[in-house]
Motif scaffolding. Structure first.
Motif, short mmCIF file in Angstrom:
data_model
loop_
_atom_site.label_atom_id
_atom_site.label_comp_id
_atom_site.label_asym_id
_atom_site.label_seq_id
_atom_site.Cartn_x
_atom_site.Cartn_y
_atom_site.Cartn_z
N ASP A 126 0.82 -1.22 0.00
CA ASP A 126 0.00 0.00 0.00
C ASP A 126 0.85 1.26 0.00
O ASP A 126 0.53 2.25 -0.65
N SER A 127 1.94 1.15 0.76
CA SER A 127 2.81 2.31 0.89
C SER A 127 3.34 2.76 -0.46
O SER A 127 3.42 3.95 -0.75
N ILE A 128 3.68 1.78 -1.30
CA ILE A 128 4.21 2.09 -2.64
C ILE A 128 3.14 2.81 -3.47
O ILE A 128 3.39 3.84 -4.10
N PHE A 129 1.93 2.24 -3.39
CA PHE A 129 0.84 2.87 -4.15
C PHE A 129 0.58 4.29 -3.65
O PHE A 129 0.37 5.20 -4.42
N GLN A 130 0.63 4.37 -2.31
CA GLN A 130 0.39 5.67 -1.70
C GLN A 130 1.38 6.71 -2.22
O GLN A 130 1.03 7.81 -2.61
N LEU A 131 2.65 6.26 -2.23
CA LEU A 131 3.73 7.15 -2.70
C LEU A 131 3.52 7.56 -4.15
O LEU A 131 3.64 8.72 -4.52
N ALA A 132 3.18 6.56 -4.94
CA ALA A 132 2.97 6.83 -6.36
C ALA A 132 1.86 7.85 -6.53
O ALA A 132 1.96 8.77 -7.35
N ARG A 133 0.82 7.69 -5.72
CA ARG A 133 -0.30 8.64 -5.82
C ARG A 133 0.14 10.04 -5.42
O ARG A 133 -0.22 11.02 -6.05
N ILE A 134 0.91 10.09 -4.31
CA ILE A 134 1.36 11.41 -3.83
C ILE A 134 2.18 12.11 -4.90
O ILE A 134 1.98 13.29 -5.23
N LEU A 135 3.12 11.34 -5.49
CA LEU A 135 4.00 11.94 -6.50
C LEU A 135 3.19 12.38 -7.72
O LEU A 135 3.43 13.45 -8.29
N THR A 136 2.23 11.55 -8.09
CA THR A 136 1.38 11.89 -9.23
C THR A 136 0.61 13.17 -8.93
O THR A 136 0.53 14.08 -9.76
N ALA A 137 0.09 13.21 -7.71
CA ALA A 137 -0.68 14.39 -7.33
C ALA A 137 0.21 15.63 -7.34
O ALA A 137 -0.20 16.70 -7.78
N ALA A 138 1.46 15.43 -6.87
CA ALA A 138 2.39 16.57 -6.84
C ALA A 138 2.67 17.09 -8.24
O ALA A 138 2.70 18.29 -8.48
N ILE A 139 2.83 16.16 -9.17
CA ILE A 139 3.08 16.58 -10.56
C ILE A 139 1.83 17.28 -11.11
O ILE A 139 1.93 18.31 -11.77
N ALA A 140 0.66 16.73 -10.76
CA ALA A 140 -0.59 17.34 -11.22
C ALA A 140 -0.70 18.77 -10.71
O ALA A 140 -1.10 19.68 -11.44
N VAL A 141 -0.30 18.93 -9.44
CA VAL A 141 -0.33 20.27 -8.85
C VAL A 141 0.55 21.21 -9.66
O VAL A 141 0.19 22.34 -9.99
N GLU A 142 1.74 20.68 -10.01
CA GLU A 142 2.69 21.51 -10.76
C GLU A 142 2.17 21.83 -12.16
O GLU A 142 2.36 22.93 -12.68
#
Lengths: 140, 741
Positions: free
Chosen positions: B357-373
């Motif tokens: 789950d942690s990996i998925f969570q991280l992937a989501r966070i990073l994706t969200a961060a890029i989306a924010v950018e």
């Protein structure tokens, strides 16, 4: 008898007007002044002493030195109403200025406005001009 | 002891008594010695037990230390050998939940892994359906399977379990054939200790397991924390350039997820970001790769997908670029802005990396961060466009714009027009206060104006005085409006320089007043002139009318005709005067020597005929040097004065005269005209030089004569003054500048 008072600073017009008046109406009583001041002086005296001499028709020039026709009209306002009621003032002028014409209409005792010279037709018109009903006038 | 007395002794009662006592004593001694033996034995046993428990204590202490599983199992077996004096010791620990293979260790004999496994299996089977803690002690038969693995004669084995953690521990101690013929089975009295020991091993194992779990959780937390810290650091150190941040996120994703390579593929254009350059080049070299990451992710129907890059997958997508990642795990996450997919972030991971789950969570966070950018990038683009637009307006307008914060009473922004207007550069300007922009005298008024502006009472504050840096005053129309920048309510003032306008306006107002005056003069002029021209004409008309009357006498006719002639002359005179006036106004000044004597005599000859009576002229001229001026104008001037004297003579006397005295110097000519005419009344004296003003009616006139005199003198640098007593006469004094110089 029609009584006329002629006021004009130009002696030529006084002569001219008197002659044509005499021609048209030989019975006319004519008194003439070459200045409005002199005319007023005479009127003041007449009002006090010989009211019978009071003029009926005043032929008044507008452009005169010292006291012009309108100044004269202003002074006339000071006369008692009964005296003014007996007078018909006719403006006689060489002016073509409309402002003078409009200004003249503000005086209830000014009956008409003529451009010089005085003609036989004008004299007839003056003679046929009815005196105003001042009761009506003041009642308004 | 001597034998002679034996018999007697034997038979004596004493002897018997003694013998009995002796036997009893003997028995007692024997008994004591047995007891002593037993005591010794017991003591030894006790000593051994103490030893065992001390050793167990030592074992416990060591077991609690941070040791590896291998070391622990070895410790267990070594302790077992030591305490229970066996030749072989074996331990196996099953912890099924962890997914780790079981721990097995044998001491005192050598077995390979396979054999250990077989031994383990054998042991498990011994305890099928037996309760935890059961101890078995037996000598295996020669045919026993155990004998093929271990050459032991006797073994003691126990199994303990923890049902909660599902831990099973099997302990075995064995005596081999090697000791034969001195073989001795494991002592029975050790069985209790063995059970205790096995319990201790279990307890320790449980502790170890718990510690291990906690440590693992702790480690996991630490890793998580490190990842979060790393993300947070990256967030905190965000660059103003969104592309740089996106690149960092891509790099970070490969780093945090321990991947081999990461790719951020954008849908809208060919631009992709990767954590390594080779994958990017490969991607861009082949257009068929287009949106491969999105295609793979999209196929799964989910926003985040994790799958092995199998041959099957590679065949399906036919991507040479993807081939380089064969065998790796494809972890893809779709980026969305307002639900619309805009790209995919993919990390290629080694298949050994555990996916949780942690990996998925991280992937989501990073994706969200890029989306924010990405969102920020769009916003920045829109912002920079609108900013550029507004900047162009802000800087391009000729109006000065000053934005102030009313709370802190400071200027926040100024445009270059405002800088130019006030003469400061931007830096200087922002350090100014409102008081420095306006003259101190009008500060209160200005503040009042601003209040009125803010209340909306006025739209524009007109012609507000402002101070330039060089202390000069200029005037500006100021309008203002409330604006909000970054949540702050600011006041924007718009300054339009109206100094020139104001100057022009004032000039216009001034010239307007002059024009009005001129206009009114002209109006008056036209009125008077038309009157004066019309009057004789109208008189002629009237006279003609009279002549037309038939009954006129010859005498009257003569009078009228002469009057017509006189009128015509009057008209002509008026026209001449107007021409005189116009000439003075229009013609250039011509300077020539002036012969006053000749000039005055000619004029007098012309005008004397106005009077039927005789008029005397006395002329006295004092002249040493020539006098220069405009002869024509002076002639008109003198003619007007002399003709007035003639016209307004006193008609009651017959000694009318005109005395003229002229004094000429190099500076000027002073002309004094004295008559004994009717004079001018005091009330008229101030106005007789005015246009059309007539002080007397005793002779015809236009009222232009003396006005023309005044105008002429204005043009040729002269003055005129009057000294008159009504009824006595008048004195006109004229000075004219000598133009010799």
């Amino acid at each position: 008898m029609n009584k006329y008072m002629l006021i004009d600073d130009d002696d030529f017009f006084l002569i001219l007007n008197k002659d044509i008046l005499s021609l048209t109406d030989p019975d006319a009583g004519i008194i003439q002044f070459n200045s409005a001041i002199a005319a007023l002086d005479w009127m003041d005296k007449t009002l006090q002493n010989q009211e019978t001499e009071w003029p009926e028709n005043i032929l008044l020039d507008i452009r005169m030195p010292f006291m012009n026709g309108f100044d004269f009209l202003e002074k006339m306002k000071a006369y008692p109403l009964y005296a003014i009621q007996k007078i018909k003032v006719f403006m006689m002028t060489s002016s073509l200025d409309e402002r003078d014409f409009i200004k003249a209409q503000h005086y209830p005792f000014v009956y008409n406005y003529f451009t010089k010279p005085l003609t036989i037709e004008m004299i007839a018109e003056i003679a046929s001009t009815e005196m105003k009903d001042w009761k009506l006038e003041s009642g308004q | 002891m001597p034998p002679k007395n034996l018999h007697s002794l034997n038979n004596s009662p004493d002897y018997l008594e003694l013998k009995k006592k002796y036997d009893e004593l003997q028995l007692r001694v024997t008994r004591f010695s047995v007891i002593e033996q037993e005591l010794i034995h017991a003591r030894n046993q006790m000593d051994q037990e103490v030893m065992i428990y001390r050793q167990m204590q030592q074992f416990n202490t060591k077991a609690l230390e941070d040791i590896t599983d291998e070391f622990y199992t070895r410790l267990v077996t070594e302790t077992l050998l030591e305490i229970f004096e066996t030749e072989v010791a074996f331990v196996c620990i099953d912890i099924p939940n962890t997914g780790n293979s079981a721990l097995r260790h044998i001491e005192g004999f050598s077995l390979n892994e396979e054999q250990k496994f077989a031994l383990h299996l054998y042991m498990i089977n011994l305890f099928t359906d037996l309760p935890s803690g059961t101890l078995r002690s037996f000598e295996p038969r020669a045919s026993d399977k155990l004998r093929t693995l271990l050459p032991i004669r006797h073994l003691m084995v126990t199994q303990v379990r923890d049902p909660q953690l599902n831990i099973t521990i099997t302990l075995m101690g064995g005596i081999s054939d090697k000791g034969s013929p001195f073989y001795e089975p494991i002592r029975k009295d050790r069985e209790a200790a063995f059970t205790v020991f096995s319990q201790q091993v279990l307890t320790n194992q449980i502790n170890r397991f718990k510690t291990h779990t906690i440590r693992e959780q702790f480690n996991a937390l630490t890793i998580e924390q490190k990842r979060i810290t790393s993300i947070a650091e990256n967030f905190l150190n965000f660059d103003t350039n969104p592309d740089k941040n996106i690149q960092r996120m891509v790099d970070l994703s490969v780093q945090l997820l321990s991947g081999n390579c990461s790719v951020y593929e954008k849908l809208e254009n060919e631009l992709i970001f990767t954590s390594s350059s080779y994958s990017k080049d490969g991607y861009l070299n082949n257009t068929s790769e287009e949106k491969i990451c999105y295609r793979i992710t999209h196929l799964s129907g989910r926003d985040i997908v994790c799958q092995q890059i199998t041959n099957e997958l590679l065949q399906q997508h036919k991507s040479p670029w993807l081939r380089q990642f064969a065998g790796l795990t494809f972890l893809g996450s779709v980026l969305r802005i307002d639900k619309k997919p805009i790209g995919t972030l993919v990390v290629f991971l080694d298949s050994s990396v555990p996916i949780n789950d942690s990996i998925f969570q991280l992937a989501r966070i990073l994706t969200a961060a890029i989306a924010v950018e990405e969102r920020r990038k769009n916003a920045l683009k829109a912002l920079s466009e609108s900013e550029e637009k507004y900047r162009m307006i802000f800087e391009g307008t000729p109006n000065g714009i000053i934005v102030a914060d009313p709370v802190i009473q400071r200027f926040q922004y100024v445009n270059c027009s405002a800088c130019q207007l006030f003469g400061y550069n931007e830096e200087e300007f922002l350090n100014l206060t409102l008081d420095e922009l306006h003259p101190a005298a009008s500060t209160d008024d200005v503040k009042q104006l601003f209040k009125s502006l803010e209340k909306g009472e006025i739209k524009v504050a007109m012609e507000v005085p402002c101070i330039h840096k060089n202390k000069s005053i200029f005037y500006a129309d100021i309008s203002s409006s409330r604006i909000s920048i970054g949540g702050r309510s600011l006041l924007a003032g718009f300054f339009t320089d109206v100094t020139q306008q104001r100057f022009d306006q004032q000039a216009i107002l001034k010239s307007n007043i002059e024009l009005k005056k001129i206009n009114s003069e002209l109006d008056n002029f036209v009125y008077s002139v038309s009157h004066d021209l019309r009057s004789p004409l109208l008189a002629i008309l009237g006279l003609v009318q009279l002549i037309h009357q038939h009954q006129q006498s010859d005498e009257a006719m003569q009078k009228y005709i002469s009057m017509i002639a006189a009128s015509a002359t009057r008209m002509d005179d008026t026209i001449k005067e107007i021409l005189d006036y116009s000439r003075n106004a229009r013609l250039d000044i011509v300077v020539s020597p002036v012969d006053f004597n000749l000039m005055i005599r000619e004029i007098f000859e012309d005008v004397r005929h106005i009077s039927p009576e005789k008029i005397t002229l006395k002329l006295n001229i004092k002249q040493d040097i020539p006098f220069y001026s405009d002869s024509n104008r002076i002639s008109t001037l003198i003619k007007n004065i002399i003709s007035n004297s003639v016209k307004y003579r006193k008609k009651s006397v017959n000694n009318s005269y005109i005395n003229i005295n002229i004094l000429i110097t190099s500076e000027e000519a002073v002309l004094r005209f004295e008559d004994n005419g009717e004079g001018i009344e005091a009330i008229h004296q101030d106005r007789i030089f005015d246009m059309f003003y007539r002080a007397s009616n005793s002779a015809p006139g236009t009222g232009l004569g003396l006005y023309i005199c005044k105008e002429i003198l204005h043009n040729i640098d002269g003055t005129i003054s009057l000294d008159s007593v009504a009824g006595k006469g008048s004195v006109f004094t004229v000075t004219i500048k000598n133009k010799t110089k």
